[in-house]
Motif scaffolding. Sequence first.
Motif, PDB file in Angstrom:
ATOM      1  N   LEU A  53       0.840  -1.197   0.000  1.00 20.56           N
ATOM      2  CA  LEU A  53       0.000   0.000   0.000  1.00 20.56           C
ATOM      3  C   LEU A  53       0.872   1.243   0.000  1.00 20.56           C
ATOM      4  O   LEU A  53       0.521   2.259  -0.568  1.00 20.56           O
ATOM      5  CB  LEU A  53      -0.922  -0.011   1.214  1.00 20.56           C
ATOM      6  CG  LEU A  53      -1.784  -1.267   1.365  1.00 20.56           C
ATOM      7  CD1 LEU A  53      -2.647  -1.171   2.608  1.00 20.56           C
ATOM      8  CD2 LEU A  53      -2.616  -1.502   0.128  1.00 20.56           C
ATOM      9  N   ALA A  54       2.029   1.123   0.654  1.00 19.61           N
ATOM     10  CA  ALA A  54       3.017   2.207   0.691  1.00 19.61           C
ATOM     11  C   ALA A  54       4.340   1.601   1.137  1.00 19.61           C
ATOM     12  O   ALA A  54       4.354   0.535   1.751  1.00 19.61           O
ATOM     13  CB  ALA A  54       2.578   3.310   1.656  1.00 19.61           C
ATOM     14  N   ILE A  55       5.424   2.296   0.835  1.00 17.66           N
ATOM     15  CA  ILE A  55       6.738   1.821   1.270  1.00 17.66           C
ATOM     16  C   ILE A  55       7.607   3.013   1.658  1.00 17.66           C
ATOM     17  O   ILE A  55       7.476   4.098   1.097  1.00 17.66           O
ATOM     18  CB  ILE A  55       7.465   0.984   0.193  1.00 17.66           C
ATOM     19  CG1 ILE A  55       7.561   1.730  -1.140  1.00 17.66           C
ATOM     20  CG2 ILE A  55       6.835  -0.366   0.004  1.00 17.66           C
ATOM     21  CD1 ILE A  55       8.392   1.024  -2.193  1.00 17.66           C
ATOM     22  N   CYS A  56       8.468   2.774   2.645  1.00 23.46           N
ATOM     23  CA  CYS A  56       9.466   3.765   3.049  1.00 23.46           C
ATOM     24  C   CYS A  56      10.814   3.170   2.699  1.00 23.46           C
ATOM     25  O   CYS A  56      11.165   2.083   3.167  1.00 23.46           O
ATOM     26  CB  CYS A  56       9.370   4.031   4.550  1.00 23.46           C
ATOM     27  SG  CYS A  56      10.622   5.189   5.143  1.00 23.46           S
ATOM     28  N   GLU A  57      11.577   3.880   1.870  1.00 18.85           N
ATOM     29  CA  GLU A  57      12.878   3.386   1.429  1.00 18.85           C
ATOM     30  C   GLU A  57      13.974   4.351   1.865  1.00 18.85           C
ATOM     31  O   GLU A  57      13.875   5.552   1.612  1.00 18.85           O
ATOM     32  CB  GLU A  57      12.911   3.275  -0.095  1.00 18.85           C
ATOM     33  CG  GLU A  57      11.905   2.313  -0.681  1.00 18.85           C
ATOM     34  CD  GLU A  57      11.861   2.427  -2.197  1.00 18.85           C
ATOM     35  OE1 GLU A  57      12.339   1.477  -2.849  1.00 18.85           O
ATOM     36  OE2 GLU A  57      11.370   3.452  -2.699  1.00 18.85           O
ATOM     37  N   PHE A  58      14.996   3.809   2.504  1.00 19.60           N
ATOM     38  CA  PHE A  58      16.181   4.601   2.839  1.00 19.60           C
ATOM     39  C   PHE A  58      17.002   4.746   1.565  1.00 19.60           C
ATOM     40  O   PHE A  58      17.348   3.763   0.927  1.00 19.60           O
ATOM     41  CB  PHE A  58      16.992   3.906   3.933  1.00 19.60           C
ATOM     42  CG  PHE A  58      18.294   4.575   4.234  1.00 19.60           C
ATOM     43  CD1 PHE A  58      18.322   5.852   4.769  1.00 19.60           C
ATOM     44  CD2 PHE A  58      19.497   3.937   3.984  1.00 19.60           C
ATOM     45  CE1 PHE A  58      19.524   6.479   5.056  1.00 19.60           C
ATOM     46  CE2 PHE A  58      20.709   4.551   4.263  1.00 19.60           C
ATOM     47  CZ  PHE A  58      20.722   5.828   4.798  1.00 19.60           C
ATOM     48  N   ARG A  59      17.295   5.981   1.158  1.00 19.18           N
ATOM     49  CA  ARG A  59      17.992   6.236  -0.106  1.00 19.18           C
ATOM     50  C   ARG A  59      19.452   6.642   0.082  1.00 19.18           C
ATOM     51  O   ARG A  59      20.125   6.965  -0.877  1.00 19.18           O
ATOM     52  CB  ARG A  59      17.259   7.324  -0.895  1.00 19.18           C
ATOM     53  CG  ARG A  59      15.798   7.044  -1.152  1.00 19.18           C
ATOM     54  CD  ARG A  59      15.546   5.761  -1.875  1.00 19.18           C
ATOM     55  NE  ARG A  59      16.076   5.838  -3.212  1.00 19.18           N
ATOM     56  CZ  ARG A  59      16.224   4.831  -4.032  1.00 19.18           C
ATOM     57  NH1 ARG A  59      15.888   3.634  -3.654  1.00 19.18           N
ATOM     58  NH2 ARG A  59      16.712   4.991  -5.218  1.00 19.18           N
ATOM     59  N   GLY A  60      19.919   6.663   1.311  1.00 21.40           N
ATOM     60  CA  GLY A  60      21.313   7.049   1.559  1.00 21.40           C
ATOM     61  C   GLY A  60      21.394   8.330   2.365  1.00 21.40           C
ATOM     62  O   GLY A  60      20.434   8.747   2.998  1.00 21.40           O
ATOM     63  N   ARG A  61      22.548   8.958   2.293  1.00 19.08           N
ATOM     64  CA  ARG A  61      22.770  10.209   3.036  1.00 19.08           C
ATOM     65  C   ARG A  61      23.062  11.340   2.066  1.00 19.08           C
ATOM     66  O   ARG A  61      23.668  11.134   1.026  1.00 19.08           O
ATOM     67  CB  ARG A  61      23.927  10.057   4.017  1.00 19.08           C
ATOM     68  CG  ARG A  61      23.602   9.110   5.148  1.00 19.08           C
ATOM     69  CD  ARG A  61      24.659   9.226   6.242  1.00 19.08           C
ATOM     70  NE  ARG A  61      24.310   8.440   7.395  1.00 19.08           N
ATOM     71  CZ  ARG A  61      23.587   8.889   8.420  1.00 19.08           C
ATOM     72  NH1 ARG A  61      23.158  10.119   8.442  1.00 19.08           N
ATOM     73  NH2 ARG A  61      23.308   8.106   9.436  1.00 19.08           N
ATOM     74  N   ASP A  62      22.615  12.532   2.442  1.00 13.04           N
ATOM     75  CA  ASP A  62      22.879  13.719   1.645  1.00 13.04           C
ATOM     76  C   ASP A  62      24.375  14.004   1.667  1.00 13.04           C
ATOM     77  O   ASP A  62      25.019  13.967   2.720  1.00 13.04           O
ATOM     78  CB  ASP A  62      22.100  14.908   2.216  1.00 13.04           C
ATOM     79  CG  ASP A  62      22.192  16.120   1.335  1.00 13.04           C
ATOM     80  OD1 ASP A  62      23.219  16.827   1.427  1.00 13.04           O
ATOM     81  OD2 ASP A  62      21.260  16.371   0.553  1.00 13.04           O
ATOM     82  N   TYR A  63      24.915  14.274   0.510  1.00 13.26           N
ATOM     83  CA  TYR A  63      26.362  14.476   0.366  1.00 13.26           C
ATOM     84  C   TYR A  63      26.857  15.687   1.159  1.00 13.26           C
ATOM     85  O   TYR A  63      27.942  15.664   1.727  1.00 13.26           O
ATOM     86  CB  TYR A  63      26.702  14.642  -1.125  1.00 13.26           C
ATOM     87  CG  TYR A  63      28.164  14.833  -1.398  1.00 13.26           C
ATOM     88  CD1 TYR A  63      29.054  13.759  -1.332  1.00 13.26           C
ATOM     89  CD2 TYR A  63      28.675  16.096  -1.712  1.00 13.26           C
ATOM     90  CE1 TYR A  63      30.406  13.932  -1.584  1.00 13.26           C
ATOM     91  CE2 TYR A  63      30.030  16.279  -1.961  1.00 13.26           C
ATOM     92  CZ  TYR A  63      30.885  15.203  -1.896  1.00 13.26           C
ATOM     93  OH  TYR A  63      32.210  15.371  -2.142  1.00 13.26           O
TER      94      TYR A  63
END
Length: 189
Positions: A53-63
């Motif tokens: 229904l929904a997902i939360c994905e960790f995309r890394g860290r801001d440079y």
Amino acid sequence: MKNYLTKTEEQKWYQNLNEMFTETKDILFKLGYKEVYDNKYNIQIKNLGTKSLAICEFRGRDYFDDEKLFNISFNSNYLAFAKKEQIKNTMMHEMIHSLDGCMSHTGRWKQIATRINYSLPQYQIKRTTDPGEEFYKNVVEKQYKYEIECNKCHSKWRYQRMTKTIQSCSKGTAICSCGSKDFKVTVLK
């Protein structure tokens, strides 16, 4: 898979989701989860099929500033059929995932969900959520093309494409667990 949201509805949902996001972020902050303001979020609407229904994905860290980056994606077909209260629960559920140590549904995630359910009765955060009858009727069930029913025990199976099982049932060479070789094959679409 068909998308049940029109472009206009999708634009309205983006606005609603951003409002819900801000409200949810503020609630979590007031409850002491200050890391929500240390993270960056991207809210998306996608066709996620029928499983999520929904997902939360960790995309890394801001440079530049080392903030954690998260995508929170909502299933467009879920938005088309869900009630606003369900979406708010789903937003809170996914936002909890962005907190430290909360990517699974155990441990800290479970403790935070329980705390929110206890202190804020308008929320009922669960590990899984029933998307509602409309979602199943209009999205999940429409993905199947064939249905096989045993004429003796009335067990049913659904398939998305032609398989050897369907062909065997049509020819009368398949055997049900009840011992019957008598099947009804129906094309649903």
